[in-house]
Design a protein around this motif. Structure first.
Motif, PDB file in Angstrom:
ATOM      1  N   ASP A  78       0.729  -1.215   0.002  1.00 14.48           N
ATOM      2  CA  ASP A  78       0.051   0.053   0.034  1.00 14.48           C
ATOM      3  C   ASP A  78       0.746   1.457   0.047  1.00 14.48           C
ATOM      4  OD1 ASP A  78      -2.447  -1.159  -0.232  1.00 14.48           O
ATOM      5  OD2 ASP A  78      -2.835  -1.071   1.900  1.00 14.48           O
ATOM      6  N   GLY A  79       2.029   1.347   0.648  1.00 17.71           N
ATOM      7  CA  GLY A  79       2.886   2.518   0.846  1.00 17.71           C
ATOM      8  C   GLY A  79       3.465   2.824  -0.468  1.00 17.71           C
ATOM      9  N   HIS A  80       3.529   1.881  -1.325  1.00 24.07           N
ATOM     10  CA  HIS A  80       3.958   2.034  -2.817  1.00 24.07           C
ATOM     11  C   HIS A  80       2.963   2.506  -3.865  1.00 24.07           C
ATOM     12  CE1 HIS A  80       8.195   0.174  -2.152  1.00 24.07           C
ATOM     13  NE2 HIS A  80       7.695   0.350  -1.032  1.00 24.07           N
ATOM     14  N   ILE A  81       1.843   2.609  -3.418  1.00 28.13           N
ATOM     15  CA  ILE A  81       0.666   2.886  -4.334  1.00 28.13           C
ATOM     16  C   ILE A  81       0.513   4.592  -4.160  1.00 28.13           C
ATOM     17  CG2 ILE A  81      -1.621   2.456  -5.270  1.00 28.13           C
ATOM     18  CD1 ILE A  81      -1.284  -0.396  -3.943  1.00 28.13           C
ATOM     19  N   HIS A  82       0.546   5.437  -5.272  1.00 25.51           N
ATOM     20  CA  HIS A  82       0.286   6.946  -4.969  1.00 25.51           C
ATOM     21  C   HIS A  82      -0.750   7.215  -6.154  1.00 25.51           C
ATOM     22  CE1 HIS A  82       3.434   6.875  -2.215  1.00 25.51           C
ATOM     23  NE2 HIS A  82       4.279   6.165  -2.964  1.00 25.51           N
ATOM     24  N   THR A  83      -1.427   8.489  -5.881  1.00 21.93           N
ATOM     25  CA  THR A  83      -2.541   8.653  -6.922  1.00 21.93           C
ATOM     26  C   THR A  83      -2.134  10.200  -7.248  1.00 21.93           C
ATOM     27  OG1 THR A  83      -4.073   9.635  -5.230  1.00 21.93           O
ATOM     28  CG2 THR A  83      -4.215   7.469  -5.916  1.00 21.93           C
ATOM     29  N   GLY A  84      -2.521  10.551  -8.741  1.00 24.30           N
ATOM     30  CA  GLY A  84      -2.237  11.865  -9.042  1.00 24.30           C
ATOM     31  C   GLY A  84      -0.807  12.177  -9.979  1.00 24.30           C
ATOM     32  N   ALA A  85      -0.916  12.986 -10.766  1.00 21.34           N
ATOM     33  CA  ALA A  85       0.300  13.158 -11.542  1.00 21.34           C
ATOM     34  C   ALA A  85       1.476  13.766 -10.790  1.00 21.34           C
ATOM     35  CB  ALA A  85       0.029  14.330 -12.636  1.00 21.34           C
ATOM     36  N   ALA A 144       9.797  11.937 -19.867  1.00 18.08           N
ATOM     37  CA  ALA A 144       9.567  11.794 -21.424  1.00 18.08           C
ATOM     38  C   ALA A 144       8.209  10.790 -21.689  1.00 18.08           C
ATOM     39  CB  ALA A 144      10.620  10.780 -22.024  1.00 18.08           C
ATOM     40  N   ILE A 145       7.922  10.152 -20.578  1.00 14.67           N
ATOM     41  CA  ILE A 145       6.633   9.160 -20.693  1.00 14.67           C
ATOM     42  C   ILE A 145       5.715   9.815 -20.249  1.00 14.67           C
ATOM     43  CG2 ILE A 145       5.563   7.217 -20.201  1.00 14.67           C
ATOM     44  CD1 ILE A 145       8.491   5.878 -20.552  1.00 14.67           C
ATOM     45  N   LEU A 183      -0.754  11.549 -19.476  1.00 13.02           N
ATOM     46  CA  LEU A 183      -1.703  12.822 -19.070  1.00 13.02           C
ATOM     47  C   LEU A 183      -2.388  13.545 -20.008  1.00 13.02           C
ATOM     48  CD1 LEU A 183       0.811  14.621 -16.623  1.00 13.02           C
ATOM     49  CD2 LEU A 183      -1.069  13.132 -15.867  1.00 13.02           C
ATOM     50  N   ASP A 184      -1.899  13.636 -21.392  1.00 11.54           N
ATOM     51  CA  ASP A 184      -2.473  14.261 -22.396  1.00 11.54           C
ATOM     52  C   ASP A 184      -3.455  13.197 -23.301  1.00 11.54           C
ATOM     53  OD1 ASP A 184      -1.388  16.480 -21.445  1.00 11.54           O
ATOM     54  OD2 ASP A 184       0.359  16.409 -22.828  1.00 11.54           O
ATOM     55  N   ALA A 185      -3.295  11.956 -22.985  1.00 12.10           N
ATOM     56  CA  ALA A 185      -4.095  11.130 -23.720  1.00 12.10           C
ATOM     57  C   ALA A 185      -3.576  11.182 -25.252  1.00 12.10           C
ATOM     58  CB  ALA A 185      -5.514  11.115 -23.431  1.00 12.10           C
ATOM     59  N   ALA A 186      -2.484  11.590 -25.602  1.00 11.68           N
ATOM     60  CA  ALA A 186      -1.785  11.757 -27.083  1.00 11.68           C
ATOM     61  C   ALA A 186      -1.664  10.465 -27.620  1.00 11.68           C
ATOM     62  CB  ALA A 186      -0.951  12.697 -26.960  1.00 11.68           C
ATOM     63  N   GLU A 187      -1.965  10.692 -28.870  1.00 12.13           N
ATOM     64  CA  GLU A 187      -1.697   9.459 -29.936  1.00 12.13           C
ATOM     65  C   GLU A 187      -0.120   9.019 -29.894  1.00 12.13           C
ATOM     66  OE1 GLU A 187      -2.557   7.817 -34.254  1.00 12.13           O
ATOM     67  OE2 GLU A 187      -3.806   9.169 -33.510  1.00 12.13           O
ATOM     68  N   ILE A 188       0.348   8.050 -29.688  1.00 11.56           N
ATOM     69  CA  ILE A 188       1.629   7.626 -29.964  1.00 11.56           C
ATOM     70  C   ILE A 188       2.082   8.065 -31.350  1.00 11.56           C
ATOM     71  CG2 ILE A 188       3.694   5.860 -30.115  1.00 11.56           C
ATOM     72  CD1 ILE A 188       2.171   6.319 -27.224  1.00 11.56           C
ATOM     73  N   PRO A 189       3.169   8.658 -31.456  1.00 14.85           N
ATOM     74  CA  PRO A 189       3.483   9.269 -32.668  1.00 14.85           C
ATOM     75  C   PRO A 189       3.851   8.149 -33.672  1.00 14.85           C
ATOM     76  CG  PRO A 189       4.834  10.565 -31.207  1.00 14.85           C
ATOM     77  CD  PRO A 189       4.125   9.418 -30.510  1.00 14.85           C
ATOM     78  N   ALA A 190       3.470   8.356 -35.062  1.00 13.15           N
ATOM     79  CA  ALA A 190       3.916   7.217 -35.984  1.00 13.15           C
ATOM     80  C   ALA A 190       5.450   6.955 -36.148  1.00 13.15           C
ATOM     81  CB  ALA A 190       3.493   7.887 -37.680  1.00 13.15           C
TER      82      ALA A 190
END
Length: 387
Positions: A30-37, A96-97, A102-109
């Motif tokens: 449990d101590g290793h589970i965190h929420t939010g950006a 980088a990831i 966060l932006d739900a951006a499409e992975i670039p071609a």
């Protein structure tokens, strides 16, 4: 760490709670589970697992992500829209990831396979479609949470909790009512162990009724018990409330109670609880002894070939639906009772027990012969491909 929280509850759980429970089930403290950006951006762990909370993940995907090597950066991609939904990365690659999640951006071609030392995987490439635990071909699911899709999402999760190889009643009769009852119990946060406890009570009630010769009422309790035996396991899986004690109680009950039902049925037929009277009928020895021999054959096959005897070839999987186990035997006892011949039902169970033992013994021998000739023994489902 999680982002994009969905307010929709699935099987009585919020998306965040589902992720927490799935991570706990996979061994994350449990101590290793965190929420939010912010929690993700300040993570101090050498390895960080990021999960979007507006998705439902097959628990096999969660485990696969956790088991990735610390030196490997992996991104899980939604095949429907090519957006990143989860990642396993080191602290160096986090910046980088994280924007992709966060932006739900499409992975670039051109980055769908590998780039910048990051490997991109769709679910089918990360997890095998064959589930050995549930004995079925079942590609891992990854579901975007949407209110209009709630019914479909819950149905897919429930379907994923079902064993592929089981008896005819559990496979084809119980699923629809079990899903409805499981949904009701999940909504009221009923624990699976409570359902298992009721099953124990019904086992005792059925046993007593059989001994007293009330076969119809006893069968009613027995069938209700078999139904709850399906429900408790599904409830535990869809709500991530499995426990060690629950596992012991559930599987211990499954293993122990059938012989007592058969002995109680024989006692009710003879009108006596005397051990000598009960065992005087050879059908008692055939049914009870056959039950234990059948279980022994299954254990020996598992020991010899590291797989269940019912999973070997399609004919074995089919025969599991009708083999002389509890539910098929209850069908025979029920038919006899409906015909006002509970004794005939008992004889039918004895005959079918012998037939089933012959079948499994022959298959056991055939497996040894096949291995003797150097041919591998593996489940037919491993090489199965979607239709």
């Amino acid at each position: 760490s999680h982002a994009a929280v969905s307010p929709i509850e699935i099987w009585g759980l919020s998306s965040l709670e589902r992720l927490r429970r799935s991570l706990r089930a996979a061994g994350v403290p449990d101590g290793h589970i965190h929420t939010g950006a912010a929690a993700a951006a300040t993570a101090q762990d050498v390895q960080v697992i990021l999960l979007r909370a507006d998705y439902v993940f097959d628990e096999r995907l969660i485990r696969a992500l956790i088991e990735q090597k610390p030196t490997r950066d992996v991104v899980l991609v939604d095949p429907d829209n090519q957006t990143a939904v989860a990642a396993v990365t080191t602290r160096d690659q986090l910046d980088a990831i994280l924007p992709f999640l966060l932006d739900a951006a499409e992975i670039p071609a051109g980055q769908s396979n590998s780039s910048n030392h990051i490997d991109y995987f769709e679910p089918a490439a990360l997890v095998s479609a064959y589930s050995s635990a549930l004995r079925k071909f079942d590609p891992p699911y990854l579901l975007r949470i949407r209110s209009e899709k709630l019914g479909q999402i819950e149905n897919r999760i429930f379907r994923g909790s079902y064993k592929g190889i089981t008896d005819v009643v559990t496979k084809w009769i119980w699923p629809l009512p079990a899903r409805a009852v499981t949904r009701l119990l999940a909504r009221f946060h009923v624990r699976p162990n409570i359902v298992t406890g009721v099953s124990w009570v019904l086992v005792g009630a059925a046993t007593w009724l059989f001994v007293e010769g009330y076969f119809g009422l006893g069968l009613l309790c027995a069938w209700l018990m078999t139904f709850l035996d399906t429900v408790d396991g599904k409830l535990a899986r869809v709500t991530f409330t499995s426990s060690r004690i629950g596992h012991v109680l559930d599987h211990g009950l499954d293993l122990v109670h059938p012989p007592f039902w058969y002995l109680a049925w024989r006692s009710g037929l003879s009108g006596s609880v005397s051990i000598d009277v009960i065992w005087a009928d050879p059908t008692t020895s055939i049914i009870v002894g056959g039950y234990f021999i059948g279980r022994l054959l299954e254990g020996l096959f598992m020991l010899a070939f590291h797989m269940e005897i019912h999973s070997w070839r399609p004919v074995d999987s089919f025969f599991r639906t009708i083999t002389a186990r509890r539910n098929p035997n209850l069908i025979l006892l029920t038919l006899g009772t409906f015909a006002s011949r509970p004794d005939l039902g008992f004889w039918l169970v004895a005959i079918w027990t012998v037939c089933s033992l012959v079948f499994h013994t022959v298959r056991f021998g055939q497996a040894f012969v096949q291995r003797w000739y150097g041919q591998p023994i593996q489940t037919w489902q491993v090489s199965r491909t979607p239709a």
